[in-house]
Design a protein around this motif. Sequence first.
Motif, short mmCIF file in Angstrom:
data_model
loop_
_atom_site.label_atom_id
_atom_site.label_comp_id
_atom_site.label_asym_id
_atom_site.label_seq_id
_atom_site.Cartn_x
_atom_site.Cartn_y
_atom_site.Cartn_z
N ASP A 65 76.39 -1.85 9.99
CA ASP A 65 75.65 -2.83 9.19
C ASP A 65 75.28 -4.05 10.02
O ASP A 65 76.10 -4.56 10.81
CB ASP A 65 76.48 -3.27 7.97
N GLY A 66 74.03 -4.50 9.82
CA GLY A 66 73.56 -5.71 10.52
C GLY A 66 72.88 -5.43 11.84
O GLY A 66 72.22 -6.32 12.40
N LEU A 67 73.06 -4.20 12.37
CA LEU A 67 72.40 -3.87 13.64
C LEU A 67 70.93 -3.57 13.41
O LEU A 67 70.55 -2.97 12.40
CB LEU A 67 73.07 -2.65 14.29
N ASP A 68 70.10 -3.96 14.38
CA ASP A 68 68.70 -3.52 14.36
C ASP A 68 68.67 -1.99 14.48
O ASP A 68 69.57 -1.38 15.08
CB ASP A 68 67.97 -4.17 15.55
N ASN A 90 64.62 -5.03 4.75
CA ASN A 90 63.21 -5.31 5.04
C ASN A 90 62.93 -5.63 6.50
O ASN A 90 61.79 -5.54 6.96
CB ASN A 90 62.73 -6.48 4.17
N ASP A 91 63.97 -6.02 7.24
CA ASP A 91 63.82 -6.32 8.67
C ASP A 91 64.21 -5.15 9.55
O ASP A 91 64.36 -5.30 10.76
CB ASP A 91 64.67 -7.55 9.05
N ALA A 92 64.42 -3.98 8.94
CA ALA A 92 64.83 -2.76 9.63
C ALA A 92 66.20 -2.91 10.27
O ALA A 92 66.48 -2.35 11.32
CB ALA A 92 63.79 -2.33 10.67
N LYS A 93 67.07 -3.66 9.59
CA LYS A 93 68.47 -3.76 10.00
C LYS A 93 69.31 -2.88 9.07
O LYS A 93 68.97 -2.69 7.90
CB LYS A 93 68.95 -5.21 9.96
N ILE A 94 70.41 -2.36 9.62
CA ILE A 94 71.19 -1.35 8.89
C ILE A 94 71.94 -1.99 7.73
O ILE A 94 72.55 -3.06 7.86
CB ILE A 94 72.19 -0.66 9.85
N ILE A 95 71.88 -1.30 6.57
CA ILE A 95 72.71 -1.62 5.40
C ILE A 95 73.33 -0.31 4.93
O ILE A 95 72.88 0.77 5.28
CB ILE A 95 71.88 -2.26 4.26
N GLN A 120 69.92 9.22 -3.29
CA GLN A 120 69.15 8.45 -2.31
C GLN A 120 69.99 7.29 -1.80
O GLN A 120 70.54 6.52 -2.58
CB GLN A 120 67.86 7.91 -2.95
N ILE A 121 70.06 7.20 -0.46
CA ILE A 121 70.84 6.11 0.15
C ILE A 121 69.92 5.36 1.11
O ILE A 121 69.50 5.91 2.14
CB ILE A 121 72.07 6.64 0.91
N LEU A 122 69.58 4.13 0.76
CA LEU A 122 68.73 3.29 1.61
C LEU A 122 69.60 2.66 2.67
O LEU A 122 70.59 1.98 2.36
CB LEU A 122 68.05 2.20 0.77
N ILE A 123 69.26 2.86 3.96
CA ILE A 123 70.16 2.34 5.00
C ILE A 123 69.48 1.29 5.90
O ILE A 123 70.01 0.94 6.95
CB ILE A 123 70.72 3.51 5.86
N MET A 124 68.33 0.77 5.45
CA MET A 124 67.68 -0.32 6.19
C MET A 124 67.15 -1.35 5.22
O MET A 124 66.64 -1.01 4.15
CB MET A 124 66.52 0.20 7.06
#
Length: 872
Positions: free
Chosen positions: A310-313, A299-304, A293-297
């Motif tokens: 990364d950091g983009l909405d 709590n603000d729905a920005k990319i991680i 499992q790879i979480l890519i957002m």
Amino acid sequence: MTQLEKTYDPAKTEKRIYKLWLDGGYFHAEPDPAKKPFSIVIPPPNVTGQLHLGHALDNTIQDVLTRFRRMQGYAAVWVPGTDHAGIATQARVVEELRKQGLTRYDLGREAFVEKVWEWKRKYGGRIIEQLKLLGSSCDWERERFTMDEGCSRAVREVFVRLYEKGLIYKGERIINWCPHCVTALSDVEVEHEEEPGHLWHIKYPLKDGSGHVTVATTRPETMLGDTAVAVNPGDARYTHLIGKSVVLPLTDREIPVIADEYVEMEFGTGCVKITPCHDPNDFEVGQRHDLSQILIMDNDAKIINGGKYDGLDRFEARRAIVSDLASLGLLEKTEEHAHSVGKCERCGTTIEPITSPQWFVTMKPLAGPALETVRGGRVKFAPERFSKIYTNWMEGVRDWCISRQLWWGHQIPAWYCAECGHITVSRADPDKCEKCGSANIERDPDVLDTWFSSALWPFEVFGWPDKTPELDYWYPTTVVCPGYEIIFLWVARMIFSGMEYMGDVPFKTAFIHGIVRDDKGRKMSKSLGNGIDPQDVIDQYGADALRMNMISGNSPGNDMRFYPERCEAMRNFANKIWNAARFVMMNLTIGENALPGELEPEDKWILSKLNATVRDATENLDRYELGVAASKIYDFIWDDFCDWYIELTKPRLNSGDERASVSAQSVLLYVLTEILKLLHPFMPFITEELWQALPHEGDALMIQKFPEYDEALGFPGEAADFERVMAAIRAVRARRAEMNVPPSKRPSVLIVTPSPGIFEAGRAYIAKLAYAGDVTVSRDAPEASEGLVSAATDSARIYMPLSELVDAERERERIAKELEKARADLARLDAKLQNAEFTSKAPERVVAAERERADKAKALAANLEESLRSLA
């Protein structure tokens, strides 16, 4: 006896009357073994709320039922209260802080929560005061709040019990996340809307360089979290690829091609990207195939975890990813595609499915008993069709995510041990870990879903978990009155909660109503600017007019359209009652309300009509047919009492015969008083005001006995005879209206009937109300009908000399002109209908409408021709 003002002024009356009720303590009830219990708990409005038309409908329904049962002698309690509304209330205070340049984090949790309590104390009672303006007869001494001390204890007790039974657990699951409210949402807090979008077809190169597979997705940004590509095991196109690997575009990761029957071969390309952290179905596939499992957002729905993105909405990342794929030649094609998008019901933000550690309630064991209570009829839905909706949802219910990432609400009573990792769940705040004894413990920061506490409302308001006299007497409650939109959010949860903690249903009937829409059928919203403030309506027309509009225009379970002009009509109805009462009072010389020993035919008729209305309205109210009951009472008051009976009594009132006058007064006063009792649950203010002005016994109308059907006041034979006389009067009036005969013309009238005795007894009424001269009753028709105008009823034929009604020559000219026009209309319509071009190409409903118009024109022409012949 109080003198009434010339006109009724709700603004001068309603607050004074409501104070009378409050001062008298008439809303309050205590358990009384000598009485039947009746109980309703209010669907608690948000503490942030302001009265809207939905509240007006919902609370008018509850008030009608409560007043009705109270007047029937039940120990009727309507428990009011408000909901702490976690997300909405926190958002309101966060906005207040923002205006001051602060955030909740600047204050810290404890100070922020105190700030919310301050806001609640200052503004939280606003909607309660607005409910009082509507006339709500709630037991305000029992008002509750979902975060008051008693409710908080109940919530904690339930959490601990479920945890101890293994029905509450914390787990990493896919949940609905709102990036704006920054919290998890349960499935029923998400509204799905059809939106135009795109289906992007993306090439995933095979690792061995032998080609690529193409996947189709509506959310290309989530590909950064893909951990597999799935195909259906029965899809011959891809069986040779199962077990191979592809290279995930825009990354250096390799992911496997797996086989799973979840994949629909017909959708898209038949290859599906699997993103376990960001899609509920993909999460299940991932569990079955043990995928990473790879979480890519965040709590603000920005990319991680997304490299250069990364950091983009999430939507900025979508545009960037699509652009990069196109540049690399990996975007095969883009299609227009409408699809369902989940939105937060609170703020409208597109939700994001993500995996997150949350608290859940295991629903299967709770759903079973809740299903059986409805299937077995222990809880009934009105209308019954909603039981199927409830059952279908409960059969497929998923575990309920109950944790919310907020500070305002019931904080989860769970503490984590930093030493051994144990979770301590407790009814009282612990000072150490129950497992290892370490004092290094920290409480879970999340709060419970608002609906977790609302689900306990029917029993927590009566003191649960303590065993109280109120709980023993009024639980289960009698009825709950929600809108259909919260059947899953609230009704279902109350049912399984009642069964789990009380061992009994929370209510016997769920009386469901629809949504109040504008006069065009649209949902009221700020964006459309079509919202209507009930307070404005009350200020203009009075609360009674609004209430009667809401009830009479409502059909159980269906949406209703709100027409402001109907409030004006109901205000006119209030004025009609007021004027009728003024007429009665101006003619009263008696001080006692009792029927006379001898009754005239018109008295027996009105009493019989009243008796039937009492019987029918009571049956309708018992069946929750409130609109039907209101309409029957309205018709009786307007038509039978005001338009007919009052006119019928005037000769006796003005006769100079004291006995006749007192007899008429007695029946007028009796019927008017019963009318006020009948109408009181629907229009409480004006009825109480009039009752206080009339001769009466007791302190308030609202605690008088509701009228009951009395066979002794039926008079079926006499009432039927009088109806025949009235039918003759109506027929004469209608004929005169057709011929535009003024009231000053009083022709002689011949009534031909096989029942002359009935009409002989009614001669005086016919003469007065049909504006007739001499009235003759006979069994025999006239030898010649030339020069006579006739009208017919089911029991008589009435004749009048034409010469005593109109100028024959002028009438012939008028009818001839109308006939010429009717024939012209008929010719035009016939020509249109004989045109094959029209009948073959026009929609069927249009052709049918034209045929109907032609039939009406033909009938009109025939009637006019007959009228001309009678004038010859």
